[in-house]
Design a protein around this motif. Sequence first.
Motif, PDB file in Angstrom:
ATOM      1  N   VAL A   5       0.838  -1.202   0.000  1.00  6.67           N
ATOM      2  CA  VAL A   5       0.000   0.000   0.000  1.00  6.67           C
ATOM      3  C   VAL A   5       0.871   1.249   0.000  1.00  6.67           C
ATOM      4  N   LEU A   6       2.053   1.117   0.548  1.00  5.89           N
ATOM      5  CA  LEU A   6       2.941   2.272   0.564  1.00  5.89           C
ATOM      6  C   LEU A   6       4.350   1.780   0.299  1.00  5.89           C
ATOM      7  N   SER A   7       5.016   2.457  -0.601  1.00  6.20           N
ATOM      8  CA  SER A   7       6.367   2.048  -0.936  1.00  6.20           C
ATOM      9  C   SER A   7       7.282   3.266  -0.839  1.00  6.20           C
ATOM     10  N   ILE A   8       8.227   3.189   0.092  1.00  3.76           N
ATOM     11  CA  ILE A   8       9.114   4.319   0.318  1.00  3.76           C
ATOM     12  C   ILE A   8      10.455   4.032  -0.344  1.00  3.76           C
ATOM     13  N   GLN A   9      10.901   4.944  -1.193  1.00  2.00           N
ATOM     14  CA  GLN A   9      12.156   4.721  -1.898  1.00  2.00           C
ATOM     15  C   GLN A   9      13.096   5.895  -1.709  1.00  2.00           C
ATOM     16  N   ASP A  10      14.276   5.615  -1.166  1.00  2.00           N
ATOM     17  CA  ASP A  10      15.331   6.615  -1.000  1.00  2.00           C
ATOM     18  C   ASP A  10      14.833   7.891  -0.331  1.00  2.00           C
ATOM     19  N   LEU A  11      14.052   7.749   0.698  1.00  2.05           N
ATOM     20  CA  LEU A  11      13.535   8.927   1.390  1.00  2.05           C
ATOM     21  C   LEU A  11      14.642   9.585   2.223  1.00  2.05           C
ATOM     22  N   SER A  12      14.862  10.868   1.966  1.00  6.93           N
ATOM     23  CA  SER A  12      15.772  11.637   2.808  1.00  6.93           C
ATOM     24  C   SER A  12      15.053  12.876   3.284  1.00  6.93           C
ATOM     25  N   VAL A  13      15.331  13.272   4.517  1.00  8.27           N
ATOM     26  CA  VAL A  13      14.748  14.510   5.041  1.00  8.27           C
ATOM     27  C   VAL A  13      15.885  15.415   5.468  1.00  8.27           C
ATOM     28  N   ASN A  29      14.335   3.109   2.813  1.00 10.06           N
ATOM     29  CA  ASN A  29      13.528   2.307   1.894  1.00 10.06           C
ATOM     30  C   ASN A  29      12.690   1.326   2.692  1.00 10.06           C
ATOM     31  N   PHE A  30      11.422   1.256   2.387  1.00  8.56           N
ATOM     32  CA  PHE A  30      10.644   0.133   2.914  1.00  8.56           C
ATOM     33  C   PHE A  30       9.315   0.030   2.189  1.00  8.56           C
ATOM     34  N   ASP A  31       8.704  -1.103   2.293  1.00  5.95           N
ATOM     35  CA  ASP A  31       7.382  -1.318   1.692  1.00  5.95           C
ATOM     36  C   ASP A  31       6.428  -1.742   2.785  1.00  5.95           C
ATOM     37  N   LEU A  32       5.231  -1.252   2.681  1.00  6.10           N
ATOM     38  CA  LEU A  32       4.225  -1.581   3.687  1.00  6.10           C
ATOM     39  C   LEU A  32       3.134  -2.413   3.007  1.00  6.10           C
ATOM     40  N   ARG A  33       2.876  -3.589   3.557  1.00  9.14           N
ATOM     41  CA  ARG A  33       1.839  -4.431   2.954  1.00  9.14           C
ATOM     42  C   ARG A  33       0.469  -4.058   3.505  1.00  9.14           C
ATOM     43  N   ALA A  34      -0.548  -4.446   2.755  1.00 10.45           N
ATOM     44  CA  ALA A  34      -1.913  -4.172   3.199  1.00 10.45           C
ATOM     45  C   ALA A  34      -2.175  -4.913   4.505  1.00 10.45           C
ATOM     46  N   GLY A  35      -2.675  -4.199   5.495  1.00 13.28           N
ATOM     47  CA  GLY A  35      -3.107  -4.831   6.735  1.00 13.28           C
ATOM     48  C   GLY A  35      -2.010  -5.168   7.723  1.00 13.28           C
ATOM     49  N   VAL A  70       5.362   6.177  -2.598  1.00  9.95           N
ATOM     50  CA  VAL A  70       4.322   5.812  -3.557  1.00  9.95           C
ATOM     51  C   VAL A  70       3.135   5.183  -2.847  1.00  9.95           C
ATOM     52  N   LEU A  71       2.013   5.864  -2.966  1.00 13.60           N
ATOM     53  CA  LEU A  71       0.760   5.395  -2.364  1.00 13.60           C
ATOM     54  C   LEU A  71      -0.160   5.043  -3.529  1.00 13.60           C
ATOM     55  N   GLY A  72      -0.482   3.751  -3.693  1.00 12.30           N
ATOM     56  CA  GLY A  72      -1.246   3.346  -4.867  1.00 12.30           C
ATOM     57  C   GLY A  72      -0.416   3.620  -6.106  1.00 12.30           C
ATOM     58  N   ASP A  73      -0.829   4.617  -6.918  1.00 16.91           N
ATOM     59  CA  ASP A  73       0.000   4.938  -8.072  1.00 16.91           C
ATOM     60  C   ASP A  73       0.453   6.399  -8.070  1.00 16.91           C
ATOM     61  N   VAL A  74       0.391   7.041  -6.897  1.00 22.60           N
ATOM     62  CA  VAL A  74       0.871   8.426  -6.856  1.00 22.60           C
ATOM     63  C   VAL A  74       2.063   8.556  -5.905  1.00 22.60           C
ATOM     64  N   ASN A  75       2.935   9.494  -6.226  1.00 21.52           N
ATOM     65  CA  ASN A  75       4.063   9.793  -5.361  1.00 21.52           C
ATOM     66  C   ASN A  75       3.718  10.997  -4.490  1.00 21.52           C
ATOM     67  N   TYR A  87      -5.238  13.281  -0.252  1.00 25.42           N
ATOM     68  CA  TYR A  87      -4.866  11.969   0.310  1.00 25.42           C
ATOM     69  C   TYR A  87      -4.740  11.996   1.827  1.00 25.42           C
ATOM     70  N   ARG A  88      -4.200  13.132   2.343  1.00 22.93           N
ATOM     71  CA  ARG A  88      -4.014  13.216   3.799  1.00 22.93           C
ATOM     72  C   ARG A  88      -5.362  13.166   4.492  1.00 22.93           C
ATOM     73  N   GLY A  89      -5.459  12.373   5.521  1.00 21.71           N
ATOM     74  CA  GLY A  89      -6.711  12.303   6.274  1.00 21.71           C
ATOM     75  C   GLY A  89      -7.685  11.322   5.640  1.00 21.71           C
ATOM     76  N   LYS A  90      -7.489  10.988   4.347  1.00 22.91           N
ATOM     77  CA  LYS A  90      -8.401  10.061   3.681  1.00 22.91           C
ATOM     78  C   LYS A  90      -7.742   8.701   3.509  1.00 22.91           C
ATOM     79  N   ASP A  91      -6.624   8.665   2.772  1.00 22.48           N
ATOM     80  CA  ASP A  91      -5.939   7.390   2.534  1.00 22.48           C
ATOM     81  C   ASP A  91      -4.822   7.147   3.535  1.00 22.48           C
ATOM     82  N   ILE A  92      -4.245   8.243   4.024  1.00 20.72           N
ATOM     83  CA  ILE A  92      -3.140   8.097   4.962  1.00 20.72           C
ATOM     84  C   ILE A  92      -3.368   9.091   6.112  1.00 20.72           C
ATOM     85  N   ALA A  93      -3.436   8.559   7.323  1.00 16.56           N
ATOM     86  CA  ALA A  93      -3.744   9.424   8.464  1.00 16.56           C
ATOM     87  C   ALA A  93      -2.658   9.275   9.512  1.00 16.56           C
TER      88      ALA A  93
END
Lengths: 328, 307
Positions: A5-13, A29-35, A70-75, A87-93
Amino acid sequence: MSDYVLSIQDLSVTFALHDTEVQAVREMNFDLRAGETLAVVGESGSGKSQAFLGIMGLLAKNGRATGKAVLGDVNLLGMAPSRLDAYRGKDIAMIFQDPMTSLNPSLKIKTQLSEVLVKHRGFDTRKAEMTTIEMLERVGIPEPAKRANAYPHEMSGGMRQRVMIAMALLCQPKILIADEPTTALDVTVQAQMLDLFKTLTEDFGTSLVMITHDLGVVAGVADRMMVMYGGRAVEKGKVDDLFYDPRHPYTLGLLHSTPHIAHRAARLDPIQGLPPSLEHLPKGCSFNPRCAFCFDRCLEERPPLTPVGDEREKACFFEGPLQSKKVA
Amino acid sequence: MLRYATRRVLSALPIAFIAVTVCFFILRAAPGGPFDSDRPLPPEVLANVRAYYNLDQPLFMQYLLYIGGVLRGDLGPSMSSYDFSVSELMAIGMPFSLQLGLTAFVIATAIGVITGMIAAVYKNKWPDYMLVLVVMIGVIVPNFLIGALLQLWFGVYLRWLPAGGWVPGSWAHLVLPVAVLSWAHAARISRLMRGSMIETLGTNYVRTARSKGLGERLVLARHAIKPALIPVVSYLGPGLSYLLTGSLVVEQIFGLPGIGRYFIQAALNRDYGMVLGTTLFYMLLIIALNLIVDLVYAWLDPKVRYR
């Protein structure tokens, strides 16, 4: 990658200071599976909160997140705030650490909850308030219809955190990020809260990211965990694997510094030294000044995150058994 | 809410009483009297006049007589405008002063709140710098100087507006005095609002609101403005007293027919009754408006209501 559901790639802050920059999170980097429930573990300053505030577009003004989320098909990263609001508050809270200050003191509970439904679901006020009251009941608030009309200061910390959970789950998001949700609460309330997280995310099929420094919390709720140190992930894997067979000295140190009910008499064995300053990370492996297993290579080269066995990764050059030797 | 209001009204009464008492004795402690002049009155006439105004009585007796009068609604005669009572003179000036003061108060508060918000949202960008500059002028430059400069510029050089004086019903004559009066007040409100709004925008609950994806406009309108207004509202009471005392000076500069003119004349002439009367009037006004401010405060901050 569709089962993630969420795929994080090379995230830097990165935070811009007066004349320099500080990198709080590096190439995550990490991937989050559904549920599933992923625990993100680390000391204060390890970058665990900032990484997720970055994904949510909630960094302080001088902060910047790069990479991909990447959430679904959007970055989500690099998206204008106005687009991100879809997306905030709806798909990711997200739920924050301090329930005492995270609710608006001048607005009634029902106002703060129902506005989410009005915004994302297009409900009218009445329908939104009714759904709000149902959700308050689900998170275990007694007399929800009455409490909906209360202001935050009329509720206890535990109640407020329940309200926060209700608020985050109103739209049944795909992902819930909980940033140390139990840290500010009484121990007795903590356990109830974890149960609540577990049942609700299971009911809604929501993936949970639990940011915490409390390994007790991890053991209670998480399927997988990611250990962070100095802005980087140093070990990833299933919770059981990491608990019973840690492969990174830092993970081992964390386990040793946690009280265990089976070893009551033993003194806790804390990790020596302090977390590194993100401005001056040591050369080579960031953990080397505090590590008992450190050898010459660790001082020169930074160990990359490499796969070790089933769904496991670690960032450490030391290959021998860790258990025999004490950390630090 | 109603109980809260009643309690606040009742607690205002002793304040009014104490204020009148203090004013009465301070005024009498000032040297000179209403009938001192370059050409002294003949002793017999002076004695008669003093007896007429009760000035021959012991000071405490005079105080009791005055309080008695005030409680019956009689503010006594004016000691310099011989044919008028204090109430009559005030009735002439009051509508104008109220109109001037309240217009300036409302305009200044609105401008201050809005500019403060804009400055906070555009913190450290050019709209903020521009506003801070204008605001600082209002805070630093005293109103008699701003007044004189505006009169000179708009009244004398450009001739866009009358430089002073008053024609009943003419808004043009109000523009400059209101501008002068509002500037300083708006400036203080704006500074407060900017600081308070910046603080509010950094709070956890605004972050929560953003995390809900409400959109920046709703975050500001619903989640930030109300809490940010709390310190501003608590300043409105004291701010109003600044503004009203400023209006005494502004009325004088622009030659406007308000109470301010009588007050200054009366103070110079030691017209005891008139000075006390105007003081009483402004005091009641300030108490009343402070009361309104407190009630608004209770609405903004739910915690206040339960104390």
